[in-house]
Motif scaffolding. Structure first.
Motif, PDB file in Angstrom:
ATOM      1  N   PHE A  88       0.857  -1.174   0.000  1.00 24.67           N
ATOM      2  CA  PHE A  88       0.000   0.000   0.000  1.00 24.67           C
ATOM      3  C   PHE A  88       0.898   1.231   0.000  1.00 24.67           C
ATOM      4  O   PHE A  88       1.689   1.415   0.930  1.00 24.67           O
ATOM      5  N   VAL A  89       0.773   2.057  -1.029  1.00 26.19           N
ATOM      6  CA  VAL A  89       1.557   3.282  -1.117  1.00 26.19           C
ATOM      7  C   VAL A  89       0.585   4.453  -1.106  1.00 26.19           C
ATOM      8  O   VAL A  89      -0.253   4.586  -1.991  1.00 26.19           O
ATOM      9  N   ASP A  90       0.719   5.273  -0.088  1.00 28.73           N
ATOM     10  CA  ASP A  90      -0.096   6.482   0.027  1.00 28.73           C
ATOM     11  C   ASP A  90       0.743   7.643  -0.480  1.00 28.73           C
ATOM     12  O   ASP A  90       1.785   7.952   0.103  1.00 28.73           O
TER      13      ASP A  90
ATOM     14  N   ALA B 114       3.592   8.821 -12.519  1.00 32.01           N
ATOM     15  CA  ALA B 114       2.315   8.119 -12.427  1.00 32.01           C
ATOM     16  C   ALA B 114       2.285   7.256 -11.165  1.00 32.01           C
ATOM     17  O   ALA B 114       3.300   6.662 -10.789  1.00 32.01           O
ATOM     18  N   THR B 115       1.139   7.188 -10.537  1.00 28.59           N
ATOM     19  CA  THR B 115       0.966   6.386  -9.320  1.00 28.59           C
ATOM     20  C   THR B 115       1.352   4.934  -9.561  1.00 28.59           C
ATOM     21  O   THR B 115       1.995   4.311  -8.710  1.00 28.59           O
ATOM     22  N   ASP B 116       0.979   4.376 -10.706  1.00 31.05           N
ATOM     23  CA  ASP B 116       1.328   2.987 -11.020  1.00 31.05           C
ATOM     24  C   ASP B 116       2.842   2.795 -11.089  1.00 31.05           C
ATOM     25  O   ASP B 116       3.365   1.753 -10.681  1.00 31.05           O
ATOM     26  N   ASP B 117       3.556   3.790 -11.615  1.00 28.44           N
ATOM     27  CA  ASP B 117       5.018   3.709 -11.674  1.00 28.44           C
ATOM     28  C   ASP B 117       5.606   3.707 -10.265  1.00 28.44           C
ATOM     29  O   ASP B 117       6.479   2.894  -9.955  1.00 28.44           O
ATOM     30  N   VAL B 118       5.131   4.600  -9.418  1.00 27.56           N
ATOM     31  CA  VAL B 118       5.628   4.679  -8.041  1.00 27.56           C
ATOM     32  C   VAL B 118       5.389   3.345  -7.334  1.00 27.56           C
ATOM     33  O   VAL B 118       6.272   2.813  -6.657  1.00 27.56           O
ATOM     34  N   GLN B 119       4.213   2.794  -7.502  1.00 27.73           N
ATOM     35  CA  GLN B 119       3.872   1.502  -6.904  1.00 27.73           C
ATOM     36  C   GLN B 119       4.849   0.428  -7.371  1.00 27.73           C
ATOM     37  O   GLN B 119       5.363  -0.351  -6.564  1.00 27.73           O
ATOM     38  N   LEU B 120       5.119   0.380  -8.666  1.00 25.58           N
ATOM     39  CA  LEU B 120       6.039  -0.609  -9.232  1.00 25.58           C
ATOM     40  C   LEU B 120       7.444  -0.433  -8.663  1.00 25.58           C
ATOM     41  O   LEU B 120       8.115  -1.413  -8.328  1.00 25.58           O
ATOM     42  N   TRP B 121       7.919   0.807  -8.553  1.00 25.36           N
ATOM     43  CA  TRP B 121       9.268   1.059  -8.046  1.00 25.36           C
ATOM     44  C   TRP B 121       9.406   0.572  -6.604  1.00 25.36           C
ATOM     45  O   TRP B 121      10.398  -0.054  -6.247  1.00 25.36           O
ATOM     46  N   VAL B 122       8.402   0.845  -5.784  1.00 29.97           N
ATOM     47  CA  VAL B 122       8.433   0.398  -4.387  1.00 29.97           C
ATOM     48  C   VAL B 122       8.385  -1.124  -4.321  1.00 29.97           C
ATOM     49  O   VAL B 122       9.181  -1.753  -3.604  1.00 29.97           O
TER      50      VAL B 122
ATOM     51  N   HIS C 229      21.619  15.092 -16.720  1.00 32.64           N
ATOM     52  CA  HIS C 229      21.248  14.653 -18.069  1.00 32.64           C
ATOM     53  C   HIS C 229      20.510  13.316 -18.034  1.00 32.64           C
ATOM     54  O   HIS C 229      20.773  12.413 -18.831  1.00 32.64           O
ATOM     55  N   LYS C 230      19.573  13.195 -17.085  1.00 34.03           N
ATOM     56  CA  LYS C 230      18.750  11.998 -16.948  1.00 34.03           C
ATOM     57  C   LYS C 230      17.319  12.354 -17.313  1.00 34.03           C
ATOM     58  O   LYS C 230      16.906  13.503 -17.182  1.00 34.03           O
ATOM     59  N   THR C 231      16.558  11.358 -17.719  1.00 28.23           N
ATOM     60  CA  THR C 231      15.144  11.620 -17.910  1.00 28.23           C
ATOM     61  C   THR C 231      14.524  11.834 -16.534  1.00 28.23           C
ATOM     62  O   THR C 231      14.994  11.279 -15.528  1.00 28.23           O
ATOM     63  N   LEU C 232      13.484  12.617 -16.492  1.00 29.84           N
ATOM     64  CA  LEU C 232      12.828  12.904 -15.221  1.00 29.84           C
ATOM     65  C   LEU C 232      12.268  11.627 -14.595  1.00 29.84           C
ATOM     66  O   LEU C 232      12.432  11.391 -13.397  1.00 29.84           O
ATOM     67  N   VAL C 233      11.653  10.776 -15.393  1.00 28.73           N
ATOM     68  CA  VAL C 233      11.075   9.545 -14.846  1.00 28.73           C
ATOM     69  C   VAL C 233      12.161   8.628 -14.286  1.00 28.73           C
ATOM     70  O   VAL C 233      11.976   7.986 -13.250  1.00 28.73           O
ATOM     71  N   ALA C 234      13.321   8.573 -14.931  1.00 29.13           N
ATOM     72  CA  ALA C 234      14.421   7.734 -14.421  1.00 29.13           C
ATOM     73  C   ALA C 234      14.913   8.254 -13.076  1.00 29.13           C
ATOM     74  O   ALA C 234      15.221   7.474 -12.173  1.00 29.13           O
ATOM     75  N   HIS C 235      14.985   9.568 -12.931  1.00 25.43           N
ATOM     76  CA  HIS C 235      15.464  10.120 -11.661  1.00 25.43           C
ATOM     77  C   HIS C 235      14.416   9.947 -10.561  1.00 25.43           C
ATOM     78  O   HIS C 235      14.756   9.655  -9.421  1.00 25.43           O
ATOM     79  N   TRP C 236      13.141  10.096 -10.912  1.00 24.05           N
ATOM     80  CA  TRP C 236      12.085   9.815  -9.939  1.00 24.05           C
ATOM     81  C   TRP C 236      12.192   8.362  -9.473  1.00 24.05           C
ATOM     82  O   TRP C 236      12.103   8.074  -8.269  1.00 24.05           O
ATOM     83  N   ALA C 237      12.364   7.441 -10.410  1.00 28.32           N
ATOM     84  CA  ALA C 237      12.489   6.027 -10.052  1.00 28.32           C
ATOM     85  C   ALA C 237      13.654   5.827  -9.093  1.00 28.32           C
ATOM     86  O   ALA C 237      13.527   5.124  -8.078  1.00 28.32           O
ATOM     87  N   HIS C 238      14.774   6.453  -9.395  1.00 29.24           N
ATOM     88  CA  HIS C 238      15.952   6.323  -8.536  1.00 29.24           C
ATOM     89  C   HIS C 238      15.664   6.849  -7.133  1.00 29.24           C
ATOM     90  O   HIS C 238      15.990   6.206  -6.132  1.00 29.24           O
ATOM     91  N   MET C 239      15.032   8.002  -7.023  1.00 31.20           N
ATOM     92  CA  MET C 239      14.770   8.589  -5.703  1.00 31.20           C
ATOM     93  C   MET C 239      13.798   7.735  -4.882  1.00 31.20           C
ATOM     94  O   MET C 239      13.976   7.557  -3.673  1.00 31.20           O
TER      95      MET C 239
END
Length: 166
Positions: free
Chosen positions: A4-6, A18-26, A102-112
């Protein structure tokens, strides 16, 4: 295992993943850690620089907005769902770092998100050996998701920067 990710958006209109991306990363970080303790919950609060700076100052005695802060939680009594803790991610810092590196924004979000989740699981990077282990795990997780090694990109950029800018 149910995760569960709030997600709390307090970033004043920043472009968020995207919420689904955040869920997948966690979930991927938990699987790489070999999480076998049942259902888990965590909160991810996306903030602006003023809140990130205040939290970093109050909890880490560092007076600047940082990219991600982790606040692990340990329940005093057993609970049906493990509360991992809270992540606070500063959207403007993530956007700025992605551009600078010089990273894509989504890649850096995933990393964080992966980086912060690993902190909630007890990983750290204070000692060199801990840092190497954590970075290796982050790289494994991120490349399994189709992203490039975030540390290789930073290393390559540093090598190409003029000596007076390193």
């Amino acid at each position: 295992m149910t995760v569960f990710v709030d997600i709390q958006d307090a970033a004043n209109g920043a472009k968020l993943p995207a919420t689904d991306d955040v869920q997948l990363w966690v979930e991927t970080a938990l699987q790489a850690h070999q999480w076998h303790q049942g259902d888990v919950e965590l909160t991810i609060r996306i903030v602006a620089e003023d809140e990130a700076r205040e939290l970093n100052r109050d909890y880490r005695e560092r007076d600047y907005a940082t990219n991600v802060l982790s606040f692990p939680f340990t329940a005093p009594v057993p609970m049906p769902v493990t509360l991992l803790g809270d992540l606070v991610v500063c959207a403007p810092v993530v956007v700025r770092e992605a551009a600078e590196q010089h990273k894509t924004l989504v890649a850096h979000w995933a990393h964080m998100i992966v980086h912060g989740t690993l902190h909630l699981l007890g990983y750290d990077h204070i000692e060199d050996a801990e840092a190497e282990h954590m970075e290796c795990l982050e790289t494994t997780i991120l490349t399994s998701l189709g992203y490039t090694d975030p540390y290789a990109e930073v290393a390559n950029q540093t090598e190409q920067a003029p000596a007076n800018e390193r």
